[in-house]
Design a protein around this motif. Structure first.
Motif, PDB file in Angstrom:
ATOM      1  N   ASN A 131      67.884  32.911  55.137  1.00  0.00           N
ATOM      2  CA  ASN A 131      68.945  32.690  54.147  1.00  0.00           C
ATOM      3  C   ASN A 131      70.321  32.733  54.801  1.00  0.00           C
ATOM      4  O   ASN A 131      71.176  31.882  54.530  1.00  0.00           O
ATOM      5  N   GLU A 132      70.553  33.728  55.653  1.00  0.00           N
ATOM      6  CA  GLU A 132      71.853  33.846  56.324  1.00  0.00           C
ATOM      7  C   GLU A 132      72.130  32.633  57.195  1.00  0.00           C
ATOM      8  O   GLU A 132      73.237  32.091  57.191  1.00  0.00           O
ATOM      9  N   GLN A 133      71.135  32.194  57.955  1.00  0.00           N
ATOM     10  CA  GLN A 133      71.302  31.034  58.824  1.00  0.00           C
ATOM     11  C   GLN A 133      71.558  29.769  57.995  1.00  0.00           C
ATOM     12  O   GLN A 133      72.393  28.945  58.362  1.00  0.00           O
ATOM     13  N   THR A 134      70.870  29.637  56.880  1.00  0.00           N
ATOM     14  CA  THR A 134      71.040  28.468  56.021  1.00  0.00           C
ATOM     15  C   THR A 134      72.435  28.455  55.404  1.00  0.00           C
ATOM     16  O   THR A 134      73.088  27.408  55.350  1.00  0.00           O
ATOM     17  N   ILE A 135      72.903  29.597  54.967  1.00  0.00           N
ATOM     18  CA  ILE A 135      74.243  29.681  54.385  1.00  0.00           C
ATOM     19  C   ILE A 135      75.302  29.374  55.444  1.00  0.00           C
ATOM     20  O   ILE A 135      76.272  28.657  55.177  1.00  0.00           O
ATOM     21  N   GLU A 136      75.123  29.901  56.656  1.00  0.00           N
ATOM     22  CA  GLU A 136      76.080  29.646  57.738  1.00  0.00           C
ATOM     23  C   GLU A 136      76.166  28.164  58.083  1.00  0.00           C
ATOM     24  O   GLU A 136      77.234  27.672  58.436  1.00  0.00           O
TER      25      GLU A 136
ATOM     26  N   GLY B 184      75.790  25.817  55.960  1.00  0.00           N
ATOM     27  CA  GLY B 184      76.180  25.097  54.758  1.00  0.00           C
ATOM     28  C   GLY B 184      75.035  24.294  54.173  1.00  0.00           C
ATOM     29  O   GLY B 184      75.258  23.268  53.533  1.00  0.00           O
ATOM     30  N   CYS B 185      73.825  24.729  54.401  1.00  0.00           N
ATOM     31  CA  CYS B 185      72.596  24.070  53.950  1.00  0.00           C
ATOM     32  C   CYS B 185      72.451  22.670  54.542  1.00  0.00           C
ATOM     33  O   CYS B 185      71.797  21.804  53.974  1.00  0.00           O
ATOM     34  N   GLU B 186      73.095  22.442  55.674  1.00  0.00           N
ATOM     35  CA  GLU B 186      73.006  21.143  56.353  1.00  0.00           C
ATOM     36  C   GLU B 186      71.767  21.049  57.229  1.00  0.00           C
ATOM     37  O   GLU B 186      71.099  20.026  57.258  1.00  0.00           O
ATOM     38  N   HIS B 187      71.482  22.090  57.985  1.00  0.00           N
ATOM     39  CA  HIS B 187      70.377  22.076  58.939  1.00  0.00           C
ATOM     40  C   HIS B 187      69.344  23.125  58.509  1.00  0.00           C
ATOM     41  O   HIS B 187      69.529  24.309  58.741  1.00  0.00           O
ATOM     42  N   LEU B 188      68.291  22.651  57.879  1.00  0.00           N
ATOM     43  CA  LEU B 188      67.262  23.569  57.387  1.00  0.00           C
ATOM     44  C   LEU B 188      66.164  23.730  58.429  1.00  0.00           C
ATOM     45  O   LEU B 188      65.560  22.767  58.875  1.00  0.00           O
ATOM     46  N   THR B 189      65.934  24.964  58.801  1.00  0.00           N
ATOM     47  CA  THR B 189      64.840  25.269  59.706  1.00  0.00           C
ATOM     48  C   THR B 189      63.602  25.562  58.860  1.00  0.00           C
ATOM     49  O   THR B 189      63.722  25.830  57.664  1.00  0.00           O
ATOM     50  N   PRO B 190      62.422  25.525  59.463  1.00  0.00           N
ATOM     51  CA  PRO B 190      61.222  25.851  58.685  1.00  0.00           C
ATOM     52  C   PRO B 190      61.294  27.273  58.129  1.00  0.00           C
ATOM     53  O   PRO B 190      61.875  28.168  58.745  1.00  0.00           O
ATOM     54  N   LEU B 191      60.716  27.453  56.962  1.00  0.00           N
ATOM     55  CA  LEU B 191      60.665  28.782  56.354  1.00  0.00           C
ATOM     56  C   LEU B 191      59.778  29.708  57.170  1.00  0.00           C
ATOM     57  O   LEU B 191      58.846  29.249  57.835  1.00  0.00           O
ATOM     58  N   PRO B 192      60.050  31.004  57.126  1.00  0.00           N
ATOM     59  CA  PRO B 192      59.123  31.951  57.761  1.00  0.00           C
ATOM     60  C   PRO B 192      57.732  31.776  57.138  1.00  0.00           C
ATOM     61  O   PRO B 192      57.606  31.569  55.937  1.00  0.00           O
TER      62      PRO B 192
ATOM     63  N   HIS C 299      63.515  23.173  51.175  1.00  0.00           N
ATOM     64  CA  HIS C 299      64.428  22.863  50.067  1.00  0.00           C
ATOM     65  C   HIS C 299      64.169  23.733  48.834  1.00  0.00           C
ATOM     66  O   HIS C 299      64.996  23.803  47.942  1.00  0.00           O
ATOM     67  N   ASP C 300      63.027  24.397  48.814  1.00  0.00           N
ATOM     68  CA  ASP C 300      62.717  25.318  47.716  1.00  0.00           C
ATOM     69  C   ASP C 300      63.276  26.706  47.963  1.00  0.00           C
ATOM     70  O   ASP C 300      63.248  27.550  47.072  1.00  0.00           O
ATOM     71  N   GLY C 301      63.780  26.980  49.164  1.00  0.00           N
ATOM     72  CA  GLY C 301      64.267  28.310  49.508  1.00  0.00           C
ATOM     73  C   GLY C 301      63.123  29.264  49.742  1.00  0.00           C
ATOM     74  O   GLY C 301      61.950  28.887  49.677  1.00  0.00           O
ATOM     75  N   VAL C 302      63.429  30.504  50.014  1.00  0.00           N
ATOM     76  CA  VAL C 302      62.393  31.483  50.354  1.00  0.00           C
ATOM     77  C   VAL C 302      61.631  31.988  49.140  1.00  0.00           C
ATOM     78  O   VAL C 302      60.534  32.507  49.262  1.00  0.00           O
ATOM     79  N   ASP C 303      62.207  31.843  47.942  1.00  0.00           N
ATOM     80  CA  ASP C 303      61.519  32.360  46.756  1.00  0.00           C
ATOM     81  C   ASP C 303      61.208  31.276  45.730  1.00  0.00           C
ATOM     82  O   ASP C 303      60.769  31.565  44.639  1.00  0.00           O
ATOM     83  N   GLY C 304      61.459  30.013  46.084  1.00  0.00           N
ATOM     84  CA  GLY C 304      61.149  28.909  45.182  1.00  0.00           C
ATOM     85  C   GLY C 304      62.269  28.557  44.228  1.00  0.00           C
ATOM     86  O   GLY C 304      62.148  27.622  43.445  1.00  0.00           O
ATOM     87  N   SER C 305      63.387  29.259  44.287  1.00  0.00           N
ATOM     88  CA  SER C 305      64.480  29.008  43.347  1.00  0.00           C
ATOM     89  C   SER C 305      65.502  28.012  43.876  1.00  0.00           C
ATOM     90  O   SER C 305      66.489  27.733  43.214  1.00  0.00           O
ATOM     91  N   GLY C 306      65.298  27.494  45.067  1.00  0.00           N
ATOM     92  CA  GLY C 306      66.220  26.526  45.632  1.00  0.00           C
ATOM     93  C   GLY C 306      67.009  27.097  46.782  1.00  0.00           C
ATOM     94  O   GLY C 306      66.821  28.237  47.199  1.00  0.00           O
ATOM     95  N   LEU C 307      67.892  26.275  47.318  1.00  0.00           N
ATOM     96  CA  LEU C 307      68.688  26.679  48.464  1.00  0.00           C
ATOM     97  C   LEU C 307      69.738  27.711  48.085  1.00  0.00           C
ATOM     98  O   LEU C 307      70.243  27.693  46.956  1.00  0.00           O
ATOM     99  N   PRO C 308      70.099  28.590  49.004  1.00  0.00           N
ATOM    100  CA  PRO C 308      71.065  29.653  48.691  1.00  0.00           C
ATOM    101  C   PRO C 308      72.509  29.161  48.598  1.00  0.00           C
ATOM    102  O   PRO C 308      73.385  29.946  48.244  1.00  0.00           O
ATOM    103  N   CYS C 309      72.780  27.902  48.917  1.00  0.00           N
ATOM    104  CA  CYS C 309      74.153  27.414  48.910  1.00  0.00           C
ATOM    105  C   CYS C 309      74.630  26.982  47.542  1.00  0.00           C
ATOM    106  O   CYS C 309      75.809  26.779  47.332  1.00  0.00           O
ATOM    107  N   GLY C 310      73.746  26.805  46.602  1.00  0.00           N
ATOM    108  CA  GLY C 310      74.131  26.356  45.281  1.00  0.00           C
ATOM    109  C   GLY C 310      74.355  24.855  45.271  1.00  0.00           C
ATOM    110  O   GLY C 310      74.193  24.170  46.277  1.00  0.00           O
ATOM    111  N   SER C 311      74.703  24.332  44.148  1.00  0.00           N
ATOM    112  CA  SER C 311      74.959  22.889  44.047  1.00  0.00           C
ATOM    113  C   SER C 311      76.431  22.663  43.812  1.00  0.00           C
ATOM    114  O   SER C 311      77.028  23.198  42.916  1.00  0.00           O
ATOM    115  N   GLY C 312      76.972  21.834  44.634  1.00  0.00           N
ATOM    116  CA  GLY C 312      78.377  21.559  44.395  1.00  0.00           C
ATOM    117  C   GLY C 312      79.137  21.565  45.649  1.00  0.00           C
ATOM    118  O   GLY C 312      80.182  21.198  45.853  1.00  0.00           O
TER     119      GLY C 312
END
Length: 114
Positions: free
Chosen positions: A25-30, A32-40, A101-114
């Motif tokens: 989550n921290e890496q994804t936020i840093e 800006g949700c541009e470069h998504l690495t595989p989930l743990p 793109h589902d995030g770590v808990d299925g609720s979506g990316l931590p960056c939000g939309s916008g």
């Protein structure tokens, strides 16, 4: 006792998975949700958790069958904990998202939309 050791390691698996999810989550936020690495890998950690918990169940069952003391009641309680830990590991395997793109808990990316 081997059963307690493997149960302790089994309980540590979801903790380690959560630490890795937090880092993702921290890496994804840093980025800006541009470069998504595989989930743990929840399947890896959940699978290890199930295997260790089942080893603990076997070891504790062997202890209960060989022992005829007051400790049998305590070990039986720990045996139930091992069974519940195994079930929780199976739930982690079945329920965890696999798409970044589902995030770590299925609720979506931590960056939000916008």
């Amino acid at each position: 006792m081997a059963g307690l050791l493997t149960l302790g390691l089994s309980i540590a698996c979801p903790v380690i998975l959560q630490v890795r999810r937090d880092a993702w989550n921290e890496q994804t936020i840093e980025s800006g949700c541009e470069h998504l690495t595989p989930l743990p890998s929840a399947a890896l950690f959940g699978g290890v958790q199930v295997i260790l918990a089942l080893i603990s169940v076997v070891a504790l069952t062997v202890y209960i069958r060989r022992s005829h003391s007051w400790a049998t009641v305590i070990v039986a309680g720990v045996l139930v904990a091992a069974l519940l830990t195994s079930a929780y590991g199976a739930m982690i395997i079945l329920d965890a998202p696999t798409d970044p793109h589902d995030g770590v808990d299925g609720s979506g990316l931590p960056c939000g939309s916008g």
